[in-house]
Design an enzyme around this catalytic site. Structure first.
Site, short mmCIF file in Angstrom:
data_model
loop_
_atom_site.label_atom_id
_atom_site.label_comp_id
_atom_site.label_asym_id
_atom_site.label_seq_id
_atom_site.Cartn_x
_atom_site.Cartn_y
_atom_site.Cartn_z
N ARG A 93 0.85 -1.19 0.00
CA ARG A 93 0.00 0.00 0.00
C ARG A 93 0.88 1.24 0.00
NH1 ARG A 93 -3.32 -2.98 -1.43
NH2 ARG A 93 -5.43 -3.36 -0.61
N HIS A 105 -1.32 0.38 -9.54
CA HIS A 105 -1.99 -0.58 -8.66
C HIS A 105 -2.46 -1.78 -9.47
CE1 HIS A 105 -4.15 -0.85 -4.53
NE2 HIS A 105 -3.83 -2.05 -4.98
#
Length: 310
Positions: A225, A273
């Site tokens: 993350r 991502h």
């Protein structure tokens, strides 16, 4: 009773088809067309869904997150109290992350950024050959993803180390735990890989302090993350040359603002991502299994432990 499905518009139909392929009897409603809120017994959602909205459904008995990470569920106000939440631990997700980690380890190990720069400048120069057995890989987070990612690296001959919160014994891998263990592993990591869950304890863990402990010329790979990395600290380490390069798949916020320095930094490789993307046909059987378990009041698969943060 019905299942509420809420994800990106581009994948909504694929998710619906995958769930119906496993159980054609399911009644699936595509958010925001939920119909009567009292009909909804389960919600299968991704990061964009507002947790407060789920409080509209009085008979909700299960929430499924469409991925391995659940930090988006922890943001206030969080899921409705008392409703169990399951995350996905899917073979395809795990495989993809392992591929992405291997891709970027090899990218840095085999000096690909240097050779691409030489190609751009029309320079013909053979660089010194790297020695795989001397390139030490440290993996922060040695659960499902980290353990799998270590396998191909070890097969190729890279020395692999792993760090976890608590002591763990993994055959063929030198393991570390706790703050002192992280510092010790970082000091020996020529390539540091972050695959941690994002919690209050791990937010900002890749900071100036940790980066300073890396050997000079080390590399960073973050597929976890964006909140794990203190961007200003990483950019400073890249600018100084202490960190030779970074491969980043995750950012905070996402999408990354157009004026962010990562976009144009010569030592940063970015993906949007996309390191590990949930494939509905692979994940659907697990979702249906958990729905059946919830209906029968049986233990759920991959239940989120909110006290631990994942």
């Amino acid at each position: 009773m019905a299942v509420l499905l809420s994800t990106k518009a581009t994948t909504m139909q694929a998710w619906r088809d995958a769930l119906l392929a496993v159980d054609p009897s399911l009644e699936i409603r595509l958010f925001p067309d939920a119909g009567d809120p009292a009909d909804i017994e389960a919600a299968v959602v991704w990061t964009s869904h507002d947790m407060a909205e789920l409080r509209r459904y009085p008979k909700l008995r299960l929430i499924v997150s469409m991925g391995a990470g659940v930090d988006h569920l922890l943001r206030p106000p969080g899921p409705p109290p008392g409703i169990p939440v399951a995350r996905l631990v899917d073979r395809m997700l795990t495989t993809q992350m392992g591929e992405w980690v291997l891709l970027n380890v090899l990218r840095f190990h085999r000096q690909d950024p240097d050779y691409r720069a030489q190609q751009r400048d029309k320079v013909w120069l053979e660089l010194d050959a790297p020695v795989t057995a001397q390139r030490r890989i440290g993996i922060m987070g040695f659960g499902e993803l980290g353990t799998h990612a270590a396998g191909p690296l070890r097969t190729l001959g890279f020395p692999v180390m792993g760090w976890t919160r608590r002591p763990r014994d993994v055959p063929g891998v030198e393991t570390f735990h706790g703050e002192d263990g992280l510092h010790a592993m970082a000091a020996r990591s020529d390539i540091l890989v972050c695959l941690l869950p994002l919690t209050s304890a791990t937010r900002g863990i890749v900071s100036a302090s940790l980066l300073a402990r890396l050997p000079g010329g080390a590399f960073l790979i973050n597929g976890a993350r964006g909140g794990h990395v203190v961007d200003a600290d990483l950019l400073a380490a890249l600018d100084s040359g202490h960190v030779a390069g970074a491969a980043l798949d995750v950012f905070e916020p996402e999408p990354l603002p157009a004026d962010h320095r990562y976009w144009s930094h010569p030592k940063v490789v970015m993906t949007p991502h996309a390191a590990s993307i949930t494939i509905p046909s692979s994940a659907a059987p697990q979702v249906v299994e958990n729905l059946q378990r919830a209906r029968a009041s049986r233990p759920l698969l991959n239940l989120v432990d909110f006290s631990a943060g994942y």
